[in-house]
Design a protein around this motif. Structure first.
Motif, mmCIF file in Angstrom:
data_model
loop_
_atom_site.group_PDB
_atom_site.id
_atom_site.type_symbol
_atom_site.label_atom_id
_atom_site.label_comp_id
_atom_site.label_asym_id
_atom_site.label_seq_id
_atom_site.Cartn_x
_atom_site.Cartn_y
_atom_site.Cartn_z
ATOM 1 N N ASP A 168 1.714 5.707 5.604
ATOM 2 C CA ASP A 168 1.962 4.429 4.933
ATOM 3 C C ASP A 168 0.656 3.686 4.634
ATOM 4 O O ASP A 168 0.470 3.167 3.529
ATOM 5 C CB ASP A 168 2.876 3.554 5.794
ATOM 6 C CG ASP A 168 4.275 4.123 5.893
ATOM 7 O OD1 ASP A 168 4.633 4.921 5.014
ATOM 8 O OD2 ASP A 168 5.003 3.782 6.844
ATOM 9 N N SER A 169 -0.245 3.620 5.630
ATOM 10 C CA SER A 169 -1.506 2.909 5.403
ATOM 11 C C SER A 169 -2.359 3.645 4.376
ATOM 12 O O SER A 169 -3.077 3.011 3.590
ATOM 13 C CB SER A 169 -2.265 2.745 6.722
ATOM 14 O OG SER A 169 -2.483 3.998 7.347
ATOM 15 N N GLU A 197 10.478 -6.943 3.111
ATOM 16 C CA GLU A 197 10.523 -6.488 4.496
ATOM 17 C C GLU A 197 9.303 -7.039 5.235
ATOM 18 O O GLU A 197 8.169 -6.710 4.895
ATOM 19 C CB GLU A 197 10.534 -4.962 4.562
ATOM 20 C CG GLU A 197 11.803 -4.322 4.024
ATOM 21 C CD GLU A 197 12.986 -4.532 4.957
ATOM 22 O OE1 GLU A 197 12.765 -4.954 6.108
ATOM 23 O OE2 GLU A 197 14.130 -4.283 4.528
ATOM 24 N N LYS A 198 9.533 -7.861 6.238
ATOM 25 C CA LYS A 198 8.452 -8.562 6.930
ATOM 26 C C LYS A 198 7.432 -7.597 7.521
ATOM 27 O O LYS A 198 6.215 -7.781 7.373
ATOM 28 C CB LYS A 198 9.038 -9.443 8.029
ATOM 29 C CG LYS A 198 8.005 -10.271 8.773
ATOM 30 C CD LYS A 198 8.663 -11.164 9.806
ATOM 31 C CE LYS A 198 7.642 -11.982 10.563
ATOM 32 N NZ LYS A 198 8.278 -12.863 11.587
ATOM 33 N N GLU A 199 7.893 -6.539 8.199
ATOM 34 C CA GLU A 199 6.978 -5.603 8.846
ATOM 35 C C GLU A 199 6.163 -4.821 7.827
ATOM 36 O O GLU A 199 4.986 -4.532 8.057
ATOM 37 C CB GLU A 199 7.757 -4.643 9.754
ATOM 38 C CG GLU A 199 8.196 -5.246 11.069
ATOM 39 C CD GLU A 199 7.017 -5.750 11.898
ATOM 40 O OE1 GLU A 199 6.041 -4.998 12.053
ATOM 41 O OE2 GLU A 199 7.062 -6.901 12.361
ATOM 42 N N GLU A 200 6.786 -4.483 6.699
ATOM 43 C CA GLU A 200 6.054 -3.734 5.673
ATOM 44 C C GLU A 200 4.935 -4.580 5.070
ATOM 45 O O GLU A 200 3.835 -4.087 4.824
ATOM 46 C CB GLU A 200 7.016 -3.264 4.579
ATOM 47 C CG GLU A 200 6.359 -2.407 3.522
ATOM 48 C CD GLU A 200 7.239 -1.279 3.048
ATOM 49 O OE1 GLU A 200 6.757 -0.467 2.252
ATOM 50 O OE2 GLU A 200 8.401 -1.206 3.472
ATOM 51 N N GLU A 222 1.628 -13.044 3.802
ATOM 52 C CA GLU A 222 2.599 -12.901 4.888
ATOM 53 C C GLU A 222 3.503 -14.126 4.973
ATOM 54 O O GLU A 222 4.709 -14.009 5.204
ATOM 55 C CB GLU A 222 1.871 -12.688 6.213
ATOM 56 C CG GLU A 222 1.232 -11.322 6.359
ATOM 57 C CD GLU A 222 0.772 -11.055 7.784
ATOM 58 O OE1 GLU A 222 1.629 -11.035 8.688
ATOM 59 O OE2 GLU A 222 -0.448 -10.888 8.004
ATOM 60 N N LYS A 223 2.931 -15.315 4.814
ATOM 61 C CA LYS A 223 3.719 -16.543 4.922
ATOM 62 C C LYS A 223 4.632 -16.730 3.711
ATOM 63 O O LYS A 223 5.800 -17.099 3.849
ATOM 64 C CB LYS A 223 2.781 -17.748 5.065
ATOM 65 C CG LYS A 223 1.955 -17.749 6.337
ATOM 66 C CD LYS A 223 0.988 -18.931 6.373
ATOM 67 C CE LYS A 223 0.132 -18.914 7.643
ATOM 68 N NZ LYS A 223 -0.852 -20.041 7.665
ATOM 69 N N GLU A 224 4.098 -16.472 2.517
ATOM 70 C CA GLU A 224 4.875 -16.743 1.304
ATOM 71 C C GLU A 224 6.015 -15.763 1.103
ATOM 72 O O GLU A 224 7.117 -16.151 0.716
ATOM 73 C CB GLU A 224 3.961 -16.739 0.078
ATOM 74 C CG GLU A 224 3.105 -17.982 -0.041
ATOM 75 C CD GLU A 224 2.624 -18.215 -1.466
ATOM 76 O OE1 GLU A 224 3.287 -17.742 -2.406
ATOM 77 O OE2 GLU A 224 1.586 -18.868 -1.626
#
Length: 605
Positions: free
Chosen positions: A198-199, A292-295, A334-336
């Protein structure tokens, strides 16, 4: 193997099972002599695992599963400062067999005999150095995949020796070209990290988007790092052989031309902040699950780690401010995105859907319930009791009128109240455009509106309090030009207000951008009929993808020259028929060709 021919009989010692040990037989080992400090060991370990200590020991609680019940390896215990003086693990274990607090399990592990009788007073803490647990929902994870990758939030490069520091200062000197410095930094960054699938996808896409080309060095011959090391290559030589990323030739030509002063207008510029905005808000949102937050967290960490590396190693100090700004974009994303997905799935909202249902919009005729679905209806196959699609005209009419009553003028309310429920008389749609919108303000319902909505909801049950989403026109970068007459266009300077549920407005914030179809009624009420795309506040469009693969057109072929010659001949003929007028013919300067021209004999070469 058998015992030695003249071995002595083993001494009889206590056995953990409570039965006396028998004489040593072939294949067994003689009993251990007691540890000279057995009593001290027993007293210290019993204290560690006692109710009085364990409920306050965050680290030991973490090692024992968070509640003190899991077995823990003896090597963890002997690593404690007060236990390091005791040697010979086998004799330590033997001493602990006499404990009434712990028991020996699984050869080299110990475990509490009984659960804790006191409440845990601290949060268990477990360092990644000591324990790796495969997540229950990801049984396919391997120990190798659980090892540190170098992309952890707090990961930094190891300390540099004086020689390595001197080498880096020479390698990343500002006297060297930026191209050579950034290529070297990318090479060392990738070689110093374990890239999972993924990375790797994120970083590869990011590099190519930023003007790099990806591909293994053609001269490596498929050899691995281990094989090259066996052949006597140094670390630097191996890194050079395995180079995977490099700045594309087109970007190099543009950059060097700017440095030499031979190119007046820069076609490629160094802009770390702009690239971070463009990548995260465009290709990342297209190729990855940005909701997806983690992605999102894992993906932006790849970029953040790269920026940290460039800053830590002083790769390009002239752009340090840009790098810090780019790093902030990762935090902002991440926040938005956590809020943006709520807005994305909630809009256009009940009021806008009601307008669309009543006045020929995207939701007109969409209403359907599972109870009304017939066997001949293709939707009936997947609809179940309780499912519903869209709004009924009765629901839409009530939501629409409640919105006008709470937020409209008296004149607007009279017009709406006198219009028919079926939408066939009274109000008309006067404008419909696909435009870009940018949120500039959020207005929550005031006390009067809240009371009106509360009264309406208590009676009808499906009308929620609404406020206003204030937007301005936003030029969608990739949108084609509009050919609507000026009378049907929304003025660019005009602010548009849309009624949206208050609970959705709590997730809205200035800067959100969207591409939507907006319609307007003849009473001055606008609504969002549908939304094609949603973007964060930092959305930036750059033509990098197209510019990276662009190829300059070559010289015209013989076929092109023949067509151009025939085209000019037709233009001359048209001019002559018009009476020798000196004005250009109908096709001249407009790329037109005589419709009767015969090209059958002129196939491309």
């Amino acid at each position: 193997m058998g015992a030695h021919a003249h071995s002595e009989t083993a001494a009889i010692t206590p056995d953990p099972s409570g039965m006396p040990a028998t004489d040593a037989s072939p294949g067994t080992q003689p009993a251990l002599a007691p540890h000279p400090q057995a009593e001290e060991i027993l007293r210290q370990v019993d204290f560690y695992f006692s109710d009085e200590n364990l409920c306050h020991d965050a680290h030991l609680l973490g090692l024992t599963g968070g509640d003190g019940t899991d077995p823990v390896g003896l090597h963890h215990i002997t690593n404690f400062s007060k236990m390091r003086k005791y040697k010979q693990p086998a004799k330590i274990l033997d001493a602990l067999r006499q404990s009434e607090v712990v028991k020996v399990v699984d050869k080299r592990k110990i475990q509490r005999r009984h659960p804790l009788t006191r409440a845990i007073m601290v949060k268990p803490v477990l360092s990644d150095r000591f324990k790796k647990v495969v997540p229950a929902d990801q049984p396919w994870m391997t120990k190798g995949m659980l090892k540190p990758t170098g992309f952890e939030p707090n990961a930094v490069g190891g300390p540099l020796t004086p020689d390595e520091h001197a080498e880096e200062r020479e390698r990343y000197s500002v006297e060297n070209s930026f191209i050579s410095r950034i290529e070297e930094a990318v090479k060392r960054f990738t070689n110093g990290r374990r890239m999972h699938q993924d990375s790797h996808k994120v970083f590869a896409k990011f590099m190519c988007f930023g003007g790099f080309e990806a591909g293994a060095n053609m001269f490596q011959g498929g050899m691995t790092r281990e094989q090259l090391k066996k052949d006597g290559h140094s670390k630097k030589e191996i890194d050079d052989i395995l180079t995977y990323y490099g700045v594309s030739e087109r970007v190099k030509e543009s950059f060097y031309a700017q440095e030499d002063g031979t190119e007046e207008k820069a076609s490629w510029v160094v802009d770390f902040e702009g690239l971070a905005k463009a990548f995260i808000s465009d290709p990342f949102m297209y190729f990855w699950d940005w909701y997806e937050k983690e992605e999102v967290k894992n993906s932006v960490q790849v970029l953040r780690s790269f920026y940290n590396y460039l800053l830590l190693h002083d790769v390009c100090t002239e752009y340090d401010d840009q790098l810090r700004a780019a790093r902030k974009i990762c935090d902002q994303a991440e926040k938005e995105f956590a809020k943006l997905w709520v807005v994305d799935v909630s809009l256009p909202g009940a009021f806008n859907t009601a307008c669309s249902t009543l006045y020929g919009g995207n939701y007109t005729g969409l209403y359907k319930t599972a109870g009304d679905a017939s066997a001949d209806d293709p939707d009936a196959a997947w609809m179940t009791v309780g499912d519903d699609i869209g709004l009924s005209r009765k629901e839409a009419d009530m939501i629409f009128k409640a919105g006008i009553a709470a937020h409209g003028t008296e004149a607007q309310f009279k017009r709406v109240n006198n219009s028919s429920v079926d939408g066939t008389s009274g109000l008309k749609v006067v404008s419909s455009q696909k435009i870009g919108l940018e949120v500039v303000g959020v207005v929550l319902p005031d006390s009067n509106a809240t009371e009106l909505y509360a009264a309406t909801k208590s009676r009808y049950g499906y009308v929620d309090a609404m406020g206003k989403l204030v937007c301005k026109r936003w030029n969608v970068p990739y949108a084609p030009p509009s050919d609507l007459p000026a009378s049907l266009n929304f003025p660019k300077e005009q602010e548009l207000e849309f009624l949206v549920e208050a609970e959705v407005l709590e997730y809205c914030y200035p800067g959100i951008k969207m591409e939507a179809i907006v319609k307007e009624l003849d009473i001055g009420i606008s609504w969002i009929d549908s939304i094609d795309a949603m973007f964060p506040s930092f959305y930036t469009f750059v033509p990098n993808e197209g510019a990276r693969v662009w190829k300059d057109p070559g010289p015209p072929t013989a076929w092109m020259e023949r067509q151009e010659k025939k085209k000019k001949g037709n233009q001359v003929a048209v001019t002559a028929e018009a009476g020798g007028n000196d004005q250009p013919g109908a096709g001249e300067g407009q790329g037109q060709v005589d419709e009767e021209a015969d090209f059958s004999d002129d196939e491309p070469d």
